[in-house]
Design an enzyme around this catalytic site. Structure first.
Site, short mmCIF file in Angstrom:
data_model
loop_
_atom_site.label_atom_id
_atom_site.label_comp_id
_atom_site.label_asym_id
_atom_site.label_seq_id
_atom_site.Cartn_x
_atom_site.Cartn_y
_atom_site.Cartn_z
N ARG A 97 0.86 -1.19 0.00
CA ARG A 97 0.00 0.00 0.00
C ARG A 97 0.89 1.23 0.00
O ARG A 97 1.71 1.40 0.91
CB ARG A 97 -0.90 0.00 1.24
N HIS A 142 -3.25 11.01 0.70
CA HIS A 142 -2.77 10.73 2.06
C HIS A 142 -2.16 12.02 2.64
O HIS A 142 -0.94 12.15 2.76
CB HIS A 142 -1.74 9.59 2.04
N GLU A 187 -7.85 8.33 6.12
CA GLU A 187 -8.17 8.90 7.43
C GLU A 187 -8.70 10.34 7.40
O GLU A 187 -7.98 11.27 7.80
CB GLU A 187 -6.94 8.85 8.34
N ASN A 325 -7.79 1.20 9.56
CA ASN A 325 -6.49 1.52 10.16
C ASN A 325 -6.65 1.38 11.68
O ASN A 325 -7.31 2.19 12.32
CB ASN A 325 -6.09 2.97 9.85
N TYR A 327 -4.80 0.77 15.47
CA TYR A 327 -3.54 0.80 16.21
C TYR A 327 -3.67 0.37 17.66
O TYR A 327 -2.83 -0.33 18.19
CB TYR A 327 -2.93 2.21 16.16
N GLU A 397 -3.82 -0.51 7.79
CA GLU A 397 -2.70 -0.09 8.66
C GLU A 397 -2.85 -0.77 10.00
O GLU A 397 -3.95 -0.84 10.55
CB GLU A 397 -2.69 1.43 8.91
C1 NOJ Z 1 -2.08 6.84 10.31
C2 NOJ Z 1 -1.59 7.52 9.10
O1 NOJ Z 1 -2.31 7.10 7.98
C3 NOJ Z 1 -0.10 7.38 8.87
O2 NOJ Z 1 0.28 8.36 7.97
C4 NOJ Z 1 0.64 7.49 10.18
O3 NOJ Z 1 2.01 7.51 10.02
C5 NOJ Z 1 0.21 6.33 11.04
N1 NOJ Z 1 -1.20 6.41 11.29
C6 NOJ Z 1 0.93 6.24 12.38
O4 NOJ Z 1 0.63 7.33 13.16
#
Ligand code: NOJ
Length: 500
Positions: A97, A142, A187, A325, A327, A397
């Site tokens: 990606r 992005h 995002e 995405n 985390y 992500e």
């Molecule tokens: C989301 C973002 O899409 C990416 O650009 C960023 O580096 C990561 N999260 C980590 O924070």
């Protein structure tokens, strides 16, 4: 030999393989890594590329970034993309990606002029990937808006929905024959709540008006691009489109906090998911009502700009898969009297009167916003699967930020192992997760955290002109997963010829 003995010993100690030790990812599963143009390409002024909002902001105000750096050179992937492809091969990946830089491809911001060098750069990258059996998953936007469009109001100006659709049309026409997975916009929360909440470029402080205009415009821009694809390209190219959503998982501190937790989920993901993925379309109702009540108390007409019925129809259903995405997870509770959340990203939401907590049992790293709770991902996948009619989910992500932990990044290795395990369990539960992109291929420019916060499978020597890339332990682990399709891989280490 030593490795095989260790495996046998582990089986003896544990008595039997646990459920996930026997499970395998499907043959068709896409194992990938992700990146973004501004974070890796560098070459900020090469050829006819124009300024992006990040170039402008960080040239004007370097002090905003913790280490006063920027993406002028970054990983220099504009020149070193062949090495990037080699790394993807070393990892055994079949998907990559990456994003296209709008000001590199369309220096005026408009489709009147397409840069020859910009066009060739992405052509070479896509062809190079396909030659090695790696399918490109391309993000059209992005975070790096052409500054010229920012000067015309950027994402707060409704005309951007047409500017973006024109740009997307150019991208589809150039690369649609070879790209089968698209993310239109990455995002919207990062770009709107961040960009208008002094968190990212253009670094405005306008959370009541600008941010919400931006929210709505991203929805319409995405939808217009999607409709263009439907009309002009779908029959020939059969690609799949979505927009990627930053979606931490949220859990209530106490059962009575469930209601505010649901509102928090709507604030984070619902604003960018409900208009597209829900049956009725439009903003999430309860959230819209609450935010608009807040707005009225301050004398505004609304917080979330209303959609017309036509706009609801335009946006509703504009997806082929869900791009997630993920985390981390946050615990949510109602704020106590006189307690007020500071930042939307870290602490909670003053609008919803909620506070975020971290479970003290969750592992953390030196990076304050982050905590490690892998079960949250499976819980979230279940929530998505039951809340919306989603046929396919791609995790676009997932990764862990650390301070510089060198090449022996055991915490990252554990993170990937445990999060991949939860995905495997979710697949086993019947949820159609078809792909996974680790964030990120190599340490890169992490926005306001500069080069200080590391997410990479590969380390990059930012002091060396070649930006030398070296695999970390997590890369070694991930390459074993991709080769065996197992999260507890049993491999003969000598077959992995790249990591010494
Ligand atoms: C989301 C973002 O899409 C990416 O650009 C960023 O580096 C990561 N999260 C980590 O924070």
């Amino acid at each position: 030999m030593y490795f095989k003995c260790a495996v046998v010993l582990t089986i003896l100690i544990h008595g039997a393989w646990s459920a996930t030790e026997q499970l395998k990812f499907p043959e068709t599963f896409m194992f990938g890594a992700a990146s973004a143009a501004y974070q890796i390409e560098g070459a900020w002024n090469v050829s006819d590329k124009s300024l992006s909002i990040w170039d402008k902001l960080l040239h004007d105000r370097p002090e905003l970034v913790v280490d006063h750096t920027n993406g002028d050179v970054a990983c220099d992937s504009y020149h070193l993309w062949r090495r990037d492809i080699e790394m993807l091969q070393e990892l055994g990946l079949n998907m990559y990606r990456f994003s296209i830089s709008w000001p590199r491809l369309l220096p005026t911001g408009f489709s009147n002029y397409v840069s020859e060098d910009g066009k060739n750069y992405y052509n070479n990258l896509i062809d190079g990937l396909l030659e090695k059996g790696i399918q490109p998953l391309v993000t059209i936007y992005h975070f790096d808006l052409p500054q010229s469009l920012q000067d015309l109001g950027g994402w707060a100006n409704p005309l951007i929905t047409d500017w973006f659709a024109d740009y997307a049309n150019v991208v589809f026409s150039l690369y649609g024959d070879r790209v089968k997975y698209w993310v239109t916009i990455n995002e919207p929360m990062g770009l709107c709540d961040g960009g208008y909440g002094q968190f990212s470029a253009p670094y405005f402080n306008d959370t009541y008006v600008g941010q919400n205009l931006c929210n709505k415009n991203t929805m319409i821009a995405h939808a217009k691009a999607y409709r263009i694809y439907d009309e002009l390209y779908r029959d020939k190219y059969h690609g799949k489109l979505s927009l990627s959503t930053l979606f931490f998982w949220f859990k209530p501190v106490e059962p009575e906090d469930q209601e505010v937790t649901d509102l928090t989920i709507d604030l984070w993901a619902g604003r960018y998911t409900h208009p597209i993925f829900s049956k009725e379309g439009g903003w999430p109702r309860k959230l819209e009502q609450l935010l608009n009540e807040n707005a009225k108390k301050q004398g505004y007409h609304y917080r979330l700009p209303p959609f017309t019925p036509e706009e609801i129809e335009l946006v509703r259903g504009t997806y082929d898969y869900y791009a997630l995405n993920h985390y981390t997870t946050r615990l949510v509770r109602r704020a106590k009297p006189r307690e007020k959340a500071g930042s939307w990203f870290f602490d909670g939401s003053p609008e919803l009167n909620v506070i975020f907590d971290k479970d003290p049992r969750w592992r953390t790293t030196g990076i304050d916003w982050f905590a490690f709770y892998s079960e949250g991902l499976r819980e979230q996948l279940h929530w998505l699967n039951t809340t919306y009619d989603i046929k396919e989910i791609v995790i676009t992500e997932n990764g862990i930020p650390t301070l510089d932990d060198g090449l022996v990044d055991i915490l990252r290795l554990d993170y990937y192992k445990e999060y991949l395990e939860q995905i495997l369990l979710a697949i086993n539960d019947g949820i159609n997760v078809t792909g996974y992109a680790a964030w990120t291929l190599m340490d890169n420019f992490e926005w306001m955290s500069g080069y200080f916060s590391k997410f990479g499978l590969y380390a990059v020597d930012f002091t060396h002109p070649n930006r030398t890339r070296t695999p970390k332990e997590s890369a070694r682990y991930y390459s074993q997963v991709t080769r065996t399709r197992m999260v507890h891989p049993v491999v003969d280490e000598t077959e992995l010829n790249y990591v010494k």
